[in-house]
Design an enzyme around this catalytic site. Structure first.
Site, mmCIF file in Angstrom:
data_model
loop_
_atom_site.group_PDB
_atom_site.id
_atom_site.type_symbol
_atom_site.label_atom_id
_atom_site.label_comp_id
_atom_site.label_asym_id
_atom_site.label_seq_id
_atom_site.Cartn_x
_atom_site.Cartn_y
_atom_site.Cartn_z
ATOM 1 N N ASP A 166 0.865 -1.170 0.000
ATOM 2 C CA ASP A 166 0.000 0.000 0.000
ATOM 3 C C ASP A 166 0.911 1.232 0.000
ATOM 4 O OD1 ASP A 166 -2.491 1.428 0.446
ATOM 5 O OD2 ASP A 166 -3.157 -0.364 1.508
ATOM 6 N N ASP B 233 -3.103 4.486 -2.358
ATOM 7 C CA ASP B 233 -4.205 4.869 -1.478
ATOM 8 C C ASP B 233 -4.730 6.271 -1.801
ATOM 9 O OD1 ASP B 233 -5.630 4.384 1.162
ATOM 10 O OD2 ASP B 233 -4.662 6.298 1.575
ATOM 11 N N GLU C 66 -6.637 3.259 -5.642
ATOM 12 C CA GLU C 66 -7.963 3.172 -5.033
ATOM 13 C C GLU C 66 -8.880 4.170 -5.745
ATOM 14 O OE1 GLU C 66 -8.238 4.917 -1.171
ATOM 15 O OE2 GLU C 66 -9.941 3.683 -0.595
ATOM 16 N N HIS D 295 -10.654 -3.693 3.384
ATOM 17 C CA HIS D 295 -10.540 -3.267 4.786
ATOM 18 C C HIS D 295 -11.411 -2.055 5.117
ATOM 19 C CE1 HIS D 295 -8.074 -0.688 2.432
ATOM 20 N NE2 HIS D 295 -7.958 0.148 3.452
ATOM 21 N N ASP D 296 -12.056 -1.465 4.120
ATOM 22 C CA ASP D 296 -12.935 -0.319 4.378
ATOM 23 C C ASP D 296 -14.408 -0.704 4.336
ATOM 24 O OD1 ASP D 296 -10.802 1.471 4.623
ATOM 25 O OD2 ASP D 296 -10.724 1.820 2.459
HETATM 26 C C1 GLC Z 1 -8.179 4.889 1.974
HETATM 27 C C2 GLC Z 1 -7.937 3.640 2.784
HETATM 28 C C3 GLC Z 1 -8.565 3.820 4.127
HETATM 29 C C4 GLC Z 1 -7.917 4.996 4.815
HETATM 30 C C5 GLC Z 1 -8.003 6.245 3.951
HETATM 31 C C6 GLC Z 1 -7.083 7.300 4.440
HETATM 32 O O1 GLC Z 1 -9.512 5.089 1.727
HETATM 33 O O2 GLC Z 1 -8.396 2.528 2.096
HETATM 34 O O3 GLC Z 1 -8.457 2.670 4.922
HETATM 35 O O4 GLC Z 1 -8.534 5.222 6.033
HETATM 36 O O5 GLC Z 1 -7.619 5.991 2.613
HETATM 37 O O6 GLC Z 1 -5.762 6.929 4.182
#
Ligand code: GLC
Length: 586
Positions: free
Chosen positions: A134, A236, A290, A356-357
């Site tokens: 990541d 990310d 993402e 994970h979200d």
């Molecule tokens: C992305 C990640 C998430 C995180 C956010 C801030 O959305 O997937 O888990 O909290 O970015 O970095």
């Protein structure tokens, strides 16, 4: 016959190797793959997303770590997956579980050391498993040295690494923060009488990508890890990095649709092309960011090969549909079909129903009650592993791990949830409604410790776990499933093997059948004259499913998620609750 000189044989061998379409896949060519253009290892890979904090703790501090993962390498190999995507493992004060990085070249203390990382990398590679890291560079931690410098004085050389607004200009135009306790993305800092921007929490100040120095730092960090031998990056929140630093006012209420305003800033493509030139083009790595913008055009512009930006799109429209209280199934089919057809000729997609979200896959898209949990989880895994695109399987979904559904706010660990709780309280929100909502949807549901066995804390830790273990571990755990040939885990392994052995499931054309069927997701996959049919019953009803135009075609059963073969009666097949059936047309 005249013998060919040795040098000529060598030249021919070299040319043949360079032309081998599978050279990018790291595998020997195979007749099943013959004639497939643009083969890539990352298209053929099955990615397993692993949340390090919750996978396996080796030292009893209640937090998963790298040595813990190392102790489970054989398990990972046994799944048959090709790559592991690790959520952030860099040094971090853990405001947002590692998504707030304080040193991009070091390992979080809770997770271990760089030696542990090197051992993990080696162990994975020895088992032919690649590793995707990541990369969190829309923002850093406020405890990163860059930010410490940046906030120390207006004329500090690091000042422009972040977004600052001097307070003598008045309050900056409103920016919505996804994680802030007041929803305000501008944080006042009295030290220099200025506001800094944070789209996420206050401890996650946004980096200023308009500054070439910042970009260079990021590429150097990426090269540091690439030179260690990692195989890819997941970027990310990357669609937010390019910002208009004149900070124009956005229309009132823009936050309801903030992606429209925050994503795909005008320099984003330029930055990705620069990153590709500086980093990706120099290594055999995969890249995925993402989010995929607001339109298919955005998504294509991020990943189409000719653009030299990223490898594959990771879009949310599908995963966002899931809901433990029920969801629009026809829309679900329509969305996945629409994305597939938009990418049929060009570009490549990620396929996933969890990360994970999100709360757990089986709780959102299937049925996590005891009667149907396993079978519906197998059905969902069948979907993810038989669609076109690279499947991302989230740790624990191979066991059918479910939402934990906390009732008390004290059990939650997730920073935006805790902040939103305060916000709702402060603004007179309906707290009962709020608690009900987070019980079903909070991402902590998807972050509970992996359920290894029936020993204390599911065998995750000998200490006190950082977040509660789902009490259903006594019956839902890997050890029990290892022993049961009909378990979700063993079915998952069969599916993985099937996909790996049958390029029709990777590259084959996808066609949605019976589009308005409210309970069954039916589709075909076709490649090189081979045609497969998938029937997935997304409901708890038994259904006589009519084969329609395929009723007279002979089919051989490849796999089903029930122990015995489905009953075929004349033109239809009897699909049991949540049954998944894979046929090969003969
Ligand atoms: C992305 C990640 C998430 C995180 C956010 C801030 O959305 O997937 O888990 O909290 O970015 O970095």
């Amino acid at each position: 016959m005249k013998k060919m000189p040795v040098w000529l044989t060598l030249v021919i061998v070299v040319i043949a190797c360079n032309n081998n379409p599978s050279s990018d896949t790291g595998k020997k060519d195979d007749t099943k793959f013959a004639g497939i253009p643009d083969r890539k290892w990352w298209k053929e890979a099955i990615v397993y997303q692993l949340y390090p904090r919750s996978f396996k703790d080796s030292d009893g501090d209640g937090i998963g770590d790298l040595r813990g993962i190392i102790s489970k390498l054989d398990y990972l190999q046994s799944l048959g997956i090709d790559a592991v995507w690790l959520n952030p493992i860099y040094s971090s004060p853990n405001d947002d579980n590692g998504y707030d990085v304080s040193d991009y070249r070091d390992i979080m203390k809770d997770f271990g050391t760089m030696e542990d990382f090197d051992a993990l990398l080696k162990g994975l590679h020895e088992r032919n498993i690649k590793i995707v890291m990541d990369l969190v560079v829309n923002h850093s931690s406020d405890e990163h040295e860059w930010f410490k410098q940046s906030r120390s004085a207006r004329n500090n050389p690091y000042r422009n690494y972040y977004h600052w607004w001097n307070a003598e200009k008045g309050k900056p135009p409103y920016r919505y923060s996804l994680f802030d306790i007041n929803h305000d993305a501008w944080m006042y800092d009295s030290l220099t009488n200025a506001y800094y921007l944070h789209y996420f929490s206050r401890k996650q100040p946004d980096l200023n990508w308009e500054n070439p120095q910042v970009r260079k730092e990021v590429y150097d960090i990426m090269k540091f890890w690439a030179d260690k031998g990692i195989d890819g990056f997941r970027l990310d929140a990357f669609q937010f990095v390019s910002k208009d630093t004149t900070y124009p006012a956005f229309p009132k209420g823009f936050e309801k649709n903030f992606i429209l305003y925050y994503a795909m800033g005008k320099n984003l493509h330029g930055y990705l092309q620069e990153m590709n030139r500086e980093v990706f083009s120099k290594y055999n790595m995969m890249s995925v960011a993402e989010g995929a913008g607001n339109t298919f055009e955005d998504a294509h512009n991020l990943v189409d090969a000719g653009r030299k930006e990223l490898d594959m799109a990771y879009a949310f429209e599908g995963v966002d549909i899931g809901n433990p209280k029920g969801y629009d199934f026809l829309r679900f089919k329509e969305v996945y079909s629409r994305w597939d057809s938009a990418f049929a000729e060009k570009g490549w997609l990620s396929v996933f129903l969890a990360n994970h979200d999100q709360a757990r896959m089986v709780s959102r898209f299937g049925n996590d009650g005891p009667a149907y949990r396993d079978v519906s989880s197998k059905m969902l895994n069948t979907f993810v592993l038989t669609m076109r695109g690279t499947p991302y399987c989230y740790y624990g979904d191979e066991l059918a791990m479910t939402n934990i559904g906390f009732d008390k706010i004290e059990d939650y660990r997730d920073v935006p949830t805790l902040n939103e709780y305060q916000y709702q309280k402060k603004t007179g929100g309906n707290m009962q409604e709020f608690m009900e909502k987070i019980k079903n949807s909070c991402r902590d549901n998807g972050r509970t410790p992996f359920q290894w066995d029936t020993t204390a804390h599911a065998g995750f830790t000998s200490g006190t776990p950082w977040i509660r273990v789902n009490p259903n571990y006594t019956s839902l755990n890997a050890a029990a499933q290892e022993k049961d040939p009909e378990s979700v885990l063993n079915y998952f392994r069969k599916l993985v093997k099937l996909r790996k052995e049958n390029p029709v499931l990777v590259y084959g054309k996808y066609t949605l059948l019976d589009k308005s069927n409210p309970k069954v997701y039916a589709y075909t996959r076709e490649l090189n004259g081979e045609k497969w049919m998938l029937l997935l019953n997304f409901s708890k009803d038994a259904i006589d499913y009519n084969f329609h135009e395929y009723k007279t075609i002979n089919k051989s059963l490849v796999l089903s998620n029930y122990a015995d073969a489905p009953e075929v009666a004349g033109p239809s097949v009897k699909l049991r609750p949540y049954q998944a059936v894979i046929y090969k047309m003969l």
